[in-house]
Design a protein around this motif. Sequence first.
Motif, PDB file in Angstrom:
ATOM      1  N   TYR A   3       0.844  -1.196   0.000  1.00 56.88           N
ATOM      2  CA  TYR A   3       0.000   0.000   0.000  1.00 56.88           C
ATOM      3  C   TYR A   3       0.878   1.245   0.000  1.00 56.88           C
ATOM      4  O   TYR A   3       1.845   1.342   0.751  1.00 56.88           O
ATOM      5  N   THR A   6      -3.180   7.008  -1.015  1.00 56.23           N
ATOM      6  CA  THR A   6      -3.929   7.532  -2.151  1.00 56.23           C
ATOM      7  C   THR A   6      -3.343   8.883  -2.525  1.00 56.23           C
ATOM      8  O   THR A   6      -2.459   9.390  -1.834  1.00 56.23           O
ATOM      9  N   GLY A   7      -3.844   9.471  -3.577  1.00 59.35           N
ATOM     10  CA  GLY A   7      -3.289  10.723  -4.087  1.00 59.35           C
ATOM     11  C   GLY A   7      -3.256  11.867  -3.097  1.00 59.35           C
ATOM     12  O   GLY A   7      -2.371  12.716  -3.151  1.00 59.35           O
ATOM     13  N   GLU A   9      -3.077  11.545   0.323  1.00 57.36           N
ATOM     14  CA  GLU A   9      -2.430  11.199   1.585  1.00 57.36           C
ATOM     15  C   GLU A   9      -0.941  11.542   1.529  1.00 57.36           C
ATOM     16  O   GLU A   9      -0.316  11.461   0.484  1.00 57.36           O
ATOM     17  N   TYR A  76       0.446   6.849   6.264  1.00 53.87           N
ATOM     18  CA  TYR A  76      -0.139   7.797   5.327  1.00 53.87           C
ATOM     19  C   TYR A  76      -1.213   8.605   6.034  1.00 53.87           C
ATOM     20  O   TYR A  76      -2.185   8.056   6.539  1.00 53.87           O
ATOM     21  N   GLN A  78      -4.070  11.634   6.204  1.00 48.63           N
ATOM     22  CA  GLN A  78      -5.006  12.447   5.431  1.00 48.63           C
ATOM     23  C   GLN A  78      -4.622  13.905   5.637  1.00 48.63           C
ATOM     24  O   GLN A  78      -4.171  14.285   6.712  1.00 48.63           O
TER      25      GLN A  78
END
Length: 113
Positions: A3, A6-7, A9, A76, A78
């Motif tokens: 993992y 995402t874009g 994070e 990661y 947010q």
Amino acid sequence: MNYSGTGNEKATPASDLNRTHVGQTVSFEPDEFTLVFGKIAAIARKEGSVNIALQGVEGSGGLQSSYSLPGSQDVYLQPDMLTNTESTIKDLFGKVQENLRGGHKGDDRTDKL
């Protein structure tokens, strides 16, 4: 799993986590078979590792409420919407101030005879 967030994070080494990250949403792989998403309730450092406790996990069907990660492992985060909004407002305010002060150098708009 491998993992990589995402874009939106931000990858952060576990060793860089501190009290400002408590309450933020985090995702990470504690092992090769598990992917964790949750809100940070507490962070504890031990020699060579970082323990992350998650909010609201107690009594939720056998899920772990805390994880021990090596300090070098990426977690990661947010984006913190309040900080992002504050930064955007400050940037815009700075541009407005610059424009009001005549920030366009070399653009002399005075009438000359």
